[in-house]
Design a protein around this motif. Structure first.
Motif, PDB file in Angstrom:
ATOM      1  N   MET A   1       0.844  -1.193   0.000  1.00  0.00           N
ATOM      2  CA  MET A   1       0.000   0.000   0.000  1.00  0.00           C
ATOM      3  C   MET A   1       0.880   1.243   0.000  1.00  0.00           C
ATOM      4  N   LYS A   2       0.566   2.184  -0.847  1.00  0.00           N
ATOM      5  CA  LYS A   2       1.341   3.403  -0.948  1.00  0.00           C
ATOM      6  C   LYS A   2       1.125   4.286   0.275  1.00  0.00           C
ATOM      7  N   ALA A   3       2.237   4.803   0.828  1.00  0.00           N
ATOM      8  CA  ALA A   3       2.136   5.682   1.993  1.00  0.00           C
ATOM      9  C   ALA A   3       1.436   6.971   1.596  1.00  0.00           C
ATOM     10  N   ARG A   4       0.577   7.451   2.486  1.00  0.00           N
ATOM     11  CA  ARG A   4      -0.158   8.682   2.217  1.00  0.00           C
ATOM     12  C   ARG A   4       0.289   9.763   3.197  1.00  0.00           C
ATOM     13  N   PHE A   5       0.916  10.808   2.652  1.00  0.00           N
ATOM     14  CA  PHE A   5       1.364  11.922   3.476  1.00  0.00           C
ATOM     15  C   PHE A   5       0.222  12.920   3.630  1.00  0.00           C
ATOM     16  N   HIS A   6       0.310  13.693   4.697  1.00  0.00           N
ATOM     17  CA  HIS A   6      -0.708  14.718   4.919  1.00  0.00           C
ATOM     18  C   HIS A   6      -0.028  16.033   5.244  1.00  0.00           C
ATOM     19  N   ALA A   7      -0.329  17.061   4.476  1.00  0.00           N
ATOM     20  CA  ALA A   7       0.214  18.394   4.706  1.00  0.00           C
ATOM     21  C   ALA A   7      -0.835  19.260   5.394  1.00  0.00           C
ATOM     22  N   PHE A   8      -0.390  20.101   6.310  1.00  0.00           N
ATOM     23  CA  PHE A   8      -1.298  20.977   7.047  1.00  0.00           C
ATOM     24  C   PHE A   8      -1.070  22.421   6.631  1.00  0.00           C
ATOM     25  N   GLU A   9      -2.156  23.137   6.449  1.00  0.00           N
ATOM     26  CA  GLU A   9      -2.107  24.574   6.221  1.00  0.00           C
ATOM     27  C   GLU A   9      -2.696  25.247   7.451  1.00  0.00           C
ATOM     28  N   PRO A  10      -1.971  26.202   8.057  1.00  0.00           N
ATOM     29  CA  PRO A  10      -2.498  26.863   9.252  1.00  0.00           C
ATOM     30  C   PRO A  10      -3.857  27.504   8.997  1.00  0.00           C
ATOM     31  N   GLU A  11      -4.763  27.304   9.922  1.00  0.00           N
ATOM     32  CA  GLU A  11      -6.108  27.868   9.856  1.00  0.00           C
ATOM     33  C   GLU A  11      -6.117  29.188  10.615  1.00  0.00           C
ATOM     34  N   MET A  12      -6.692  30.222  10.001  1.00  0.00           N
ATOM     35  CA  MET A  12      -6.814  31.515  10.662  1.00  0.00           C
ATOM     36  C   MET A  12      -8.003  31.465  11.614  1.00  0.00           C
ATOM     37  N   ILE A  13      -7.714  31.490  12.908  1.00  0.00           N
ATOM     38  CA  ILE A  13      -8.753  31.353  13.922  1.00  0.00           C
ATOM     39  C   ILE A  13      -8.717  32.559  14.849  1.00  0.00           C
ATOM     40  N   GLU A  14      -9.874  33.126  15.108  1.00  0.00           N
ATOM     41  CA  GLU A  14      -9.995  34.219  16.058  1.00  0.00           C
ATOM     42  C   GLU A  14     -10.714  33.727  17.304  1.00  0.00           C
ATOM     43  N   GLY A  15     -10.319  34.252  18.450  1.00  0.00           N
ATOM     44  CA  GLY A  15     -10.952  33.856  19.688  1.00  0.00           C
ATOM     45  C   GLY A  15     -10.353  32.584  20.243  1.00  0.00           C
ATOM     46  N   PRO A  16     -10.870  32.116  21.371  1.00  0.00           N
ATOM     47  CA  PRO A  16     -10.325  30.916  22.004  1.00  0.00           C
ATOM     48  C   PRO A  16     -10.624  29.657  21.201  1.00  0.00           C
ATOM     49  N   VAL A  17      -9.762  28.650  21.367  1.00  0.00           N
ATOM     50  CA  VAL A  17      -9.963  27.332  20.768  1.00  0.00           C
ATOM     51  C   VAL A  17     -10.174  26.334  21.898  1.00  0.00           C
ATOM     52  N   TYR A  18     -11.249  25.585  21.798  1.00  0.00           N
ATOM     53  CA  TYR A  18     -11.558  24.551  22.782  1.00  0.00           C
ATOM     54  C   TYR A  18     -11.339  23.190  22.133  1.00  0.00           C
ATOM     55  N   ALA A  19     -10.649  22.308  22.839  1.00  0.00           N
ATOM     56  CA  ALA A  19     -10.400  20.958  22.341  1.00  0.00           C
ATOM     57  C   ALA A  19     -11.114  19.959  23.233  1.00  0.00           C
ATOM     58  N   CYS A  20     -11.705  18.936  22.615  1.00  0.00           N
ATOM     59  CA  CYS A  20     -12.471  17.917  23.325  1.00  0.00           C
ATOM     60  C   CYS A  20     -11.818  16.560  23.115  1.00  0.00           C
ATOM     61  N   GLY A  21     -11.548  15.858  24.214  1.00  0.00           N
ATOM     62  CA  GLY A  21     -10.965  14.526  24.131  1.00  0.00           C
ATOM     63  C   GLY A  21     -11.941  13.494  23.609  1.00  0.00           C
ATOM     64  N   ASP A  22     -11.491  12.255  23.530  1.00  0.00           N
ATOM     65  CA  ASP A  22     -12.257  11.162  22.924  1.00  0.00           C
ATOM     66  C   ASP A  22     -13.620  10.999  23.599  1.00  0.00           C
ATOM     67  N   ILE A  23     -14.677  10.904  22.779  1.00  0.00           N
ATOM     68  CA  ILE A  23     -16.052  10.853  23.263  1.00  0.00           C
ATOM     69  C   ILE A  23     -16.568   9.419  23.373  1.00  0.00           C
ATOM     70  N   HIS A  24     -16.283   8.597  22.394  1.00  0.00           N
ATOM     71  CA  HIS A  24     -16.649   7.172  22.381  1.00  0.00           C
ATOM     72  C   HIS A  24     -18.109   6.934  22.777  1.00  0.00           C
ATOM     73  N   GLY A  25     -19.005   7.549  22.035  1.00  0.00           N
ATOM     74  CA  GLY A  25     -20.414   7.227  22.197  1.00  0.00           C
ATOM     75  C   GLY A  25     -21.068   7.773  23.449  1.00  0.00           C
ATOM     76  N   ARG A  26     -20.472   8.740  24.113  1.00  0.00           N
ATOM     77  CA  ARG A  26     -21.061   9.313  25.313  1.00  0.00           C
ATOM     78  C   ARG A  26     -21.635  10.697  24.991  1.00  0.00           C
ATOM     79  N   LEU A  27     -22.855  10.697  24.474  1.00  0.00           N
ATOM     80  CA  LEU A  27     -23.522  11.950  24.140  1.00  0.00           C
ATOM     81  C   LEU A  27     -23.701  12.816  25.372  1.00  0.00           C
ATOM     82  N   ASP A  28     -23.968  12.211  26.514  1.00  0.00           N
ATOM     83  CA  ASP A  28     -24.165  12.996  27.733  1.00  0.00           C
ATOM     84  C   ASP A  28     -22.925  13.793  28.102  1.00  0.00           C
ATOM     85  N   LEU A  29     -21.752  13.193  27.953  1.00  0.00           N
ATOM     86  CA  LEU A  29     -20.512  13.892  28.275  1.00  0.00           C
ATOM     87  C   LEU A  29     -20.196  14.962  27.236  1.00  0.00           C
ATOM     88  N   LEU A  30     -20.518  14.701  25.982  1.00  0.00           N
ATOM     89  CA  LEU A  30     -20.352  15.711  24.946  1.00  0.00           C
ATOM     90  C   LEU A  30     -21.211  16.936  25.244  1.00  0.00           C
TER      91      LEU A  30
END
Length: 240
Positions: A1-30
């Motif tokens: 299988m051919k290796a697939r590289f991924h390039a990232f382009e910086p996203e212009m974001i204003e304001g705070p960024v919130y990150a959420c860890g793994d949810i795994h089917g827990r809608l209540d915690l989301l």
């Protein structure tokens, strides 16, 4: 299988960024996490979901539907990224071979199928598969790189492999990665969020512990605010 590289382009974001860890089917915690975002941000904000929305917990279908619907709060933008569980589900549905189905099933797929009301993988709507299939592998805000699993140390950002972004543990967890970003990730469950100068790990096994971890990051600010349930903590050793 051919290796697939991924390039990232910086996203212009204003304001705070919130990150959420793994949810795994827990809608209540989301829902708890999103309520914290709304209360804490009190204005425009971006939310990055670090993947693994499905499997193990009881509400995989409902979590996907929530993500597809998108934010209801004005000024909020969502950036769901792909996790290895989404990749396995897509492969099982698309290829429908014993190999792909077995790989997915041993990782908690039965809970996902129950959330669709059947044990038949074909009961999953193609619209859900397309949504998961098209998810990006990460987000670069210019200071932090948000990916599901991590990065390969010593490899430039533009040459990172898709497989590593979705699956890597070692040597990423124990070595300096050498990328000029703080890497914010999930994938490897820990008892408590891992906060190191070059990486922040937010998977705390919420599907079994009853808590997921989130974090708030502000541009040009070398600290973050961690959220776990109703508690928040400030961390200030990020290597920006």
């Amino acid at each position: 299988m051919k290796a697939r590289f991924h390039a990232f382009e910086p996203e212009m974001i204003e304001g705070p960024v919130y990150a959420c860890g793994d949810i795994h089917g827990r809608l209540d915690l989301l829902e708890e996490f999103l309520a914290w975002v709304a209360e804490d941000a009190q204005g425009p904000a971006s939310v990055v979901f670090l993947g693994d929305y499905i499997d193990r917990g009881p509400h995989s279908r409902q979590v996907i539907e929530k993500l597809i619907a998108g934010p209801s709060r004005r000024g909020e933008r969502w950036y769901p990224i792909k996790g290895n569980h989404e990749a396995m589900m897509v492969a099982a549905w698309r290829y429908h071979t014993d190999f792909h189905i077995r790989n997915w099933m041993v990782c908690g797929a039965s809970a996902t199928l129950r959330s669709y009301g059947t044990g038949n993988i074909r009961s999953i709507p193609e619209s859900h598969i397309r949504f998961l299939e098209d998810l990006p592998l990460g987000l670069d805000d210019g200071e932090r790189l948000y990916v599901h699993a991590g990065v390969r140390p010593g490899v430039p950002l533009w040459r990172q492999l898709e497989h590593d972004l979705l699956w890597i543990r070692e040597p990423f967890l124990s070595e300096a990665h050498g990328i000029e970003r703080v890497v914010v990730h999930g994938h490897t469950p820990e008892f408590w969020p891992i906060v190191l100068p070059q990486r922040v790990g937010l998977d705390i096994g919420g599907y079994r512990t009853g808590s997921i971890a989130g974090a708030r990051f502000d541009l040009l600010v070398p600290e973050a605010r961690l959220w776990i349930g109703s508690q928040t903590y400030t961390i200030n050793n990020l290597n920006l």
